[in-house]
Write a protein that holds these residues in place. Structure first.
Motif, short mmCIF file in Angstrom:
data_model
loop_
_atom_site.label_atom_id
_atom_site.label_comp_id
_atom_site.label_asym_id
_atom_site.label_seq_id
_atom_site.Cartn_x
_atom_site.Cartn_y
_atom_site.Cartn_z
N GLU A 37 0.84 -1.21 0.00
CA GLU A 37 0.00 0.00 0.00
C GLU A 37 0.87 1.26 0.00
O GLU A 37 0.43 2.33 -0.39
N ASN A 38 2.12 1.11 0.46
CA ASN A 38 3.02 2.27 0.52
C ASN A 38 3.66 2.60 -0.84
O ASN A 38 4.25 3.67 -1.00
N VAL A 39 3.60 1.65 -1.76
CA VAL A 39 4.25 1.86 -3.07
C VAL A 39 3.28 2.64 -3.97
O VAL A 39 2.11 2.24 -4.10
N PRO A 40 3.73 3.73 -4.58
CA PRO A 40 2.80 4.48 -5.46
C PRO A 40 2.27 3.57 -6.57
O PRO A 40 3.04 2.81 -7.18
N ASP A 41 0.97 3.65 -6.81
CA ASP A 41 0.35 2.76 -7.81
C ASP A 41 1.02 2.89 -9.18
O ASP A 41 1.22 1.90 -9.88
N ILE A 61 13.77 0.16 -15.26
CA ILE A 61 12.90 -0.74 -14.48
C ILE A 61 13.62 -1.23 -13.22
O ILE A 61 13.01 -1.37 -12.16
N PHE A 62 14.93 -1.45 -13.34
CA PHE A 62 15.71 -1.77 -12.13
C PHE A 62 15.54 -0.67 -11.09
O PHE A 62 15.37 -0.92 -9.91
N ARG A 63 15.59 0.54 -11.57
CA ARG A 63 15.45 1.68 -10.65
C ARG A 63 14.05 1.72 -10.03
O ARG A 63 13.90 2.00 -8.84
N GLU A 64 13.03 1.42 -10.85
CA GLU A 64 11.65 1.40 -10.34
C GLU A 64 11.50 0.30 -9.27
O GLU A 64 10.91 0.52 -8.23
N LEU A 65 12.08 -0.87 -9.60
CA LEU A 65 12.01 -1.99 -8.65
C LEU A 65 12.71 -1.63 -7.35
O LEU A 65 12.18 -1.86 -6.26
N ILE A 69 10.99 -1.36 -3.69
CA ILE A 69 11.43 -2.20 -2.56
C ILE A 69 11.97 -1.33 -1.43
O ILE A 69 11.78 -1.64 -0.25
N SER A 70 12.63 -0.25 -1.80
CA SER A 70 13.17 0.61 -0.73
C SER A 70 12.05 1.21 0.12
O SER A 70 12.24 1.52 1.28
N ASP B 12 -4.12 -6.91 -1.99
CA ASP B 12 -2.98 -6.14 -2.48
C ASP B 12 -3.40 -5.22 -3.61
O ASP B 12 -4.45 -5.41 -4.21
N PRO B 13 -2.55 -4.24 -3.94
CA PRO B 13 -2.90 -3.32 -5.03
C PRO B 13 -3.18 -4.06 -6.35
O PRO B 13 -2.61 -5.13 -6.61
N LEU B 14 -4.03 -3.47 -7.17
CA LEU B 14 -4.45 -4.11 -8.41
C LEU B 14 -3.28 -4.43 -9.34
O LEU B 14 -3.29 -5.41 -10.07
N TRP B 15 -2.22 -3.58 -9.31
CA TRP B 15 -1.08 -3.85 -10.20
C TRP B 15 -0.42 -5.18 -9.83
O TRP B 15 0.02 -5.93 -10.70
#
Lengths: 87, 328
Positions: A37-41, A61-65, A69-70, B12-15
Motif C-alpha cells: 500500500e506504501n508503493v505508489p500505484d 525498471i531496475f530503478r523502479e524496482l 522495494i526501498s 494487495d494493489p491491483l497492479w
C-alpha cells in the motif's frame, strides 16, 4: 541511506546472467511484501507493464524496482545493496 | 484429467494482482479464484480488470455471500462479467464466516436456505434472464453472454451435501487429505440425492498452502490464513481438534483487530499446520497425489502459497505440470 544512483551504477556493471537473477530476486521480494500500500500505484503499474513487455532488464525498471522495494521493504533493500557492494 | 487453479486475495494493489494473474497464466494453470472478503478490494471489480488483461485463464469470483450482496445483484454482476469474457467466468456462493459478518453488522441466519435461494436466483437469471419466486420478481434487460458455473463454498456436512445436490461444483476449503476425504463423501451424498454423478460435477479441493524450504517462515506466513480458516470451521471440527472456547475467542478477537503480531505469539505451529498445508515442495506433491486419489479433479492452490510468492509459484507449477501429464 539507500542510494538509487549507487544502485544504478552497480547494475551497469553486472553481466546479463547476474541481472536476470537479480530481477527475479527483487520481484520476489516486492510481490511477497505486505507493505505494498506504501508503493505508489503508478510505480507498480510501470513494473507490471515492463514484465508483460519483457523489459525487466532495462535500467529504468531496475530503478523502479529498487525504489518500490526501498519503500516496501527498506531493510531487505539495504541488505541487497550491501551484498551487491561486496561482489 | 485434473485441473489446477490458484487463489489471489484482492488485499494487495491491483497492479500486483494483475502481475500475479499474468504469471499464473504464463505458468500454465487454468484459472484464478478471487476470494471475496469485505476488508479487501471487491472481487467483482478485480475480476472485471483481470478478464480484460488475461486471455486464457478463467476467473472465479468467490466465495461471495448472499448476506452482504443481494443474490439478484450477484446474478447481475456475474452476467456483466460474462460480457467481458464469455465462458471464462465462474461464481462461488457460500454463507461466509460468522465472525466477519458480525463485525460489519450482518446477521448470518438460516445459511442453508439462504445459499439454496441464492443459487436458484443466480442460475435462473443467468439461464433465463428472469426470476419469479417467493418475494423476488426480477429480470435483466441484457443477455448474459454465457452461463457461469455456480460453485458452493462449503465446510460443514449439510452445506457440502447441498453443494452436491444443487451446485455445478463445490469449493472445499480443507487442506489435509483426511478432511478432504470426509468432505468428498458428504458431497457425494448430495450428488446421489440429485441423481447426478460426480463426473458431471466439479469437486474442487481448495487447499490453503504455504510452501517453502524454510518451514518456520512458511508457518509464519500461513498464520493469518490459518486463523481465518479456524474461525470459520464448523463446531464439530472445532471439537474434534480439541480447541477450547477461550482460545478460539482469543483468536477471533485477534483476527477482528488484525493484530498479526499477537496472532504469531498465540497460534501454535501445530494448529497452523492443521489448517494450512505448510511444508516443502516435496510435501506438497505427496498431498496433491493423495487428494487426486480421493477423487478431486480440480485443485485450487490457495493463498498465501508461501513466504516467497514467486519461488513458491514456480515450485508449485513444476509439480502441477508433472501431475497434469500423469493424469491426462
Amino acid at each position: 541511506m539507500v542510494s538509487l544512483e549507487e544502485f544504478s551504477e552497480i547494475i551497469r556493471r553486472l553481466s546479463s546472467e547476474e541481472k536476470k537473477k537479480l530481477v527475479e530476486d527483487l520481484l520476489d521480494i516486492l510481490l511477497s511484501s505486505v507493505n505494498l500500500e506504501n508503493v505508489p500505484d503508478e510505480v507498480g503499474w510501470r513494473i507490471t507493464e515492463a514484465y508483460r513487455e519483457g523489459k525487466m532488464h532495462d535500467l529504468q525498471i531496475f530503478r523502479e524496482l529498487a525504489y518500490a522495494i526501498s519503500i516496501a521493504e527498506p531493510s531487505k533493500f539495504t541488505k541487497i545493496l550491501k551484498e551487491l557492494r561486496r561482489e | 484429467m485434473i485441473i489446477f487453479s490458484s487463489e489471489i486475495v484482492p488485499k494487495d494493489p491491483l497492479w500486483k494482482i494483475d502481475l500475479l494473474a499474468y504469471l499464473i497464466e504464463e505458468m500454465g494453470l487454468s484459472g484464478v479464484w478471487l476470494s471475496e472478503h469485505p476488508h479487501n478490494r471487491s472481487s467483482f471489480i478485480t475480476a472485471s480488470l483481470l478478464l480484460k488483461r488475461v486471455s486464457q485463464l478463467w476467473i472465479g469470483v468467490g466465495v461471495v455471500n448472499p448476506y452482504t450482496i443481494n443474490p439478484f445483484v450477484i446474478a447481475q454482476l456475474t452476467a456483466s462479467l460474462t460480457e467481458i469474457a464469455p465462458n471464462r467466468v465462474k461464481i462461488a456462493i457460500g454463507a461466509g464466516d460468522k465472525t466477519t459478518l458480525e463485525s460489519i453488522g450482518v446477521e448470518r441466519s438460516n445459511p442453508l436456505e439462504k445459499v439454496r435461494e441464492a443459487v436458484t436466483i443466480v442460475r435462473r437469471i443467468l439461464r433465463e434472464r428472469r426470476v419469479t419466486m417467493d418475494n423476488v420478481d426480477g429480470r435483466l434487460d441484457f443477455n448474459p453472454r454465457s452461463y457461469a458455473p455456480i460453485y458452493i463454498g462449503a465446510q460443514g456436512p449439510r452445506m457440502l451435501q447441498l453443494a452436491g445436490e444443487i451446485g455445478d461444483g463445490v469449493l472445499v476449503n480443507y487442506s489435509n487429505p483426511e478432511d478432504l476425504k470426509w468432505a468428498y463423501m458428504q458431497v457425494k451424498i448430495g450428488i446421489d440425492r440429485s441423481s447426478r454423478t460426480m463426473e458431471n460435477f466439479d469437486a474442487a479441493a481448495y487447499l490453503t498452502l504455504s510452501i517453502d524450504n524454510d518451514i518456520e517462515k512458511a508457518a509464519k506466513t500461513a498464520a493469518p490464513y490459518a486463523a481465518y480458516v479456524l474461525c470459520g470451521l464448523p463446531e464439530k471440527m472445532i471439537e474434534d481438534l480439541d480447541i477450547d472456547d477461550k482460545f478460539l475467542n482469543e483468536v477471533k478477537e485477534t483476527v477482528k483487530k488484525a493484530d498479526w503480531l499477537k496472532l504469531y505469539s498465540i497460534l501454535p505451529v501445530e494448529i497452523i499446520k492443521k489448517m494450512v498445508l505448510v511444508g516443502r515442495p516435496s510435501d506438497l506433491r505427496e498431498v496433491l497425489e493423495e487428494v487426486v486419489e480421493i477423487g478431486y479433479r480440480h485443485i485450487v492452490l490457495g493463498a498465501p502459497l508461501g513466504p516467497r510468492i514467486l519461488y513458491s509459484l514456480k515450485e508449485i507449477c513444476k509439480i502441477t505440470g508433472e501431475l497434469i501429464k500423469l493424469h491426462v
